[in-house]
Design a protein around this motif. Sequence first.
Motif, PDB file in Angstrom:
ATOM      1  N   SER A  56     -26.822  -5.916  41.168  1.00 15.09           N
ATOM      2  CA  SER A  56     -27.207  -7.271  41.552  1.00 15.09           C
ATOM      3  C   SER A  56     -28.540  -7.279  42.292  1.00 15.09           C
ATOM      4  CB  SER A  56     -26.116  -7.884  42.434  1.00 15.09           C
ATOM      5  OG  SER A  56     -26.406  -9.222  42.730  1.00 15.09           O
ATOM      6  N   GLU A 113     -31.284  -6.962  39.764  1.00 11.39           N
ATOM      7  CA  GLU A 113     -31.293  -8.147  38.908  1.00 11.39           C
ATOM      8  C   GLU A 113     -31.962  -9.318  39.617  1.00 11.39           C
ATOM      9  OE1 GLU A 113     -28.192 -10.994  36.400  1.00 11.39           O
ATOM     10  OE2 GLU A 113     -27.491  -9.112  37.281  1.00 11.39           O
ATOM     11  N   HIS A 114     -31.886  -9.332  40.954  1.00 13.74           N
ATOM     12  CA  HIS A 114     -32.467 -10.434  41.737  1.00 13.74           C
ATOM     13  C   HIS A 114     -33.706  -9.995  42.509  1.00 13.74           C
ATOM     14  CE1 HIS A 114     -28.304 -11.787  40.976  1.00 13.74           C
ATOM     15  NE2 HIS A 114     -28.877 -12.970  40.889  1.00 13.74           N
ATOM     16  N   ASN A 115     -34.381  -8.939  41.968  1.00 11.57           N
ATOM     17  CA  ASN A 115     -35.691  -8.520  42.499  1.00 11.57           C
ATOM     18  C   ASN A 115     -35.670  -8.243  44.005  1.00 11.57           C
ATOM     19  OD1 ASN A 115     -37.097  -8.744  39.993  1.00 11.57           O
ATOM     20  ND2 ASN A 115     -37.074 -10.965  40.242  1.00 11.57           N
ATOM     21  N   ASN A 123     -34.103  -9.549  46.324  1.00 12.61           N
ATOM     22  CA  ASN A 123     -33.941 -10.725  47.188  1.00 12.61           C
ATOM     23  C   ASN A 123     -32.524 -10.709  47.759  1.00 12.61           C
ATOM     24  OD1 ASN A 123     -33.142 -13.528  47.882  1.00 12.61           O
ATOM     25  ND2 ASN A 123     -35.231 -13.997  47.222  1.00 12.61           N
ATOM     26  N   GLU A 158     -30.293 -14.068  47.388  1.00 11.83           N
ATOM     27  CA  GLU A 158     -29.805 -14.271  46.023  1.00 11.83           C
ATOM     28  C   GLU A 158     -28.769 -13.200  45.639  1.00 11.83           C
ATOM     29  OE1 GLU A 158     -33.060 -14.466  43.316  1.00 11.83           O
ATOM     30  OE2 GLU A 158     -33.944 -16.262  44.239  1.00 11.83           O
ATOM     31  N   THR A 159     -29.006 -11.963  46.095  1.00 14.00           N
ATOM     32  CA  THR A 159     -28.068 -10.868  45.797  1.00 14.00           C
ATOM     33  C   THR A 159     -26.713 -11.122  46.443  1.00 14.00           C
ATOM     34  OG1 THR A 159     -29.891  -9.280  45.633  1.00 14.00           O
ATOM     35  CG2 THR A 159     -27.680  -8.392  45.969  1.00 14.00           C
ATOM     36  N   ALA A 168     -24.912 -13.846  44.590  1.00  9.86           N
ATOM     37  CA  ALA A 168     -24.398 -13.386  43.295  1.00  9.86           C
ATOM     38  C   ALA A 168     -23.164 -12.507  43.456  1.00  9.86           C
ATOM     39  CB  ALA A 168     -25.485 -12.628  42.545  1.00  9.86           C
TER      40      ALA A 168
END
Length: 383
Positions: A323, A326-328, A330, A333-334, A337
């Motif tokens: 995750s 996938e969320h750079n 961040n 956002e991680t 998720a």
Amino acid sequence: MFLKDIAQRIVNLMMEVIDYRNINIMDCDGFILASGEPNRVSTYHKGADDVIKSGKSIEIYPGDVEKFPGAKQGVNLPINIEGKVIGVVGVYGHPDEVRMVAKLVKNSVELALEQYLISEQVNLVKDLNNQMIRKLIFNPISETEEEILCLSKVSHVDLKLRRCAVVIKLDKFSNDEVYESVNAMGEIEKLLTSNNYITNNDFFGIINHYFIIFKDIADEKRSTYIDNILHTLKDKQPFDTRIGLGNSYNDLYGYKKSFNEAVELISISKNVPLDINDFETQAKYLLHKIQTDASEPFIKKLYLSILNENNKVPEWFYKTLDSLFEHNLNLNETAEALFVHKNTLVYRLKKIEQITGLNVNNFYHSVLLYCLYSYINNIDKSN
């Protein structure tokens, strides 16, 4: 002769339409290929022979039957395909009664044969394209260039156009499920052609579980193109698909390069299509290329350090990295998720640092973490 392959099927279908009045289809030597009367198949038909020789229809009245050995009363018409007489169709009955029916049957037979020919030609082109693609991506060009150019000429493909490889892979099927995979690929082909995702300047083939399109497309349209394909496939068919799009090249050697790039992108993507022209994708691609023999001693050491008592990668460890990248990186956002509080995520990252010595806030450490994450993926796939 292709007429022999489908003659009996045509006879059976046409007889249902005309109330089972007998129909014969004869070859260019005057012998019956197919008939509603099975005992007459392979027997000589003088009326058909005369039609072949004259190129004109022959009507046999009841009083003339004796003049035409092997024939009965009826109307016999030439089957014309592409300006050539390839056979004869005959309809039983008094000519005055079946003349119009015979003409309709003749037209229907010719149409069916033309459609069959078109279908066979399409299948031939597909076979040629598959051969050409195999040689382009699997064989040394220096050894097969002459064969490739010959195949391209026959199938009317200009290999000098600038093209990229669009590779679609079905995740659902194993190597043992060949039949199901081929059917699924056929459905993909129908969807792509009906939605004009394959144009006259493109050519495609199905190799193993890959649907490969060599696409002539402008750089600015690439991302939209693969996004549209993915959405179409998700809406219309139930299989999990991965899509990768390689660089565009304009020489024979470029086809293999573009295909290999697209396949490698598929191996590092999930449910999102990856275009190698995208900067983020390029970074993932280059990091993935690091997974070589030279890097394995370093990454394998990290990998062994994270295994639990069952010799497995802890699920929380993998899901966190999955995750996170996938969320750079961040954190907000991680955490969202993963459905955890941000503090829980921070705790996990500290635990990852304790185990591996790698701090996600350090750029170089995060690169090694990504390599570790890719290594775990590759280990899972090989198992």
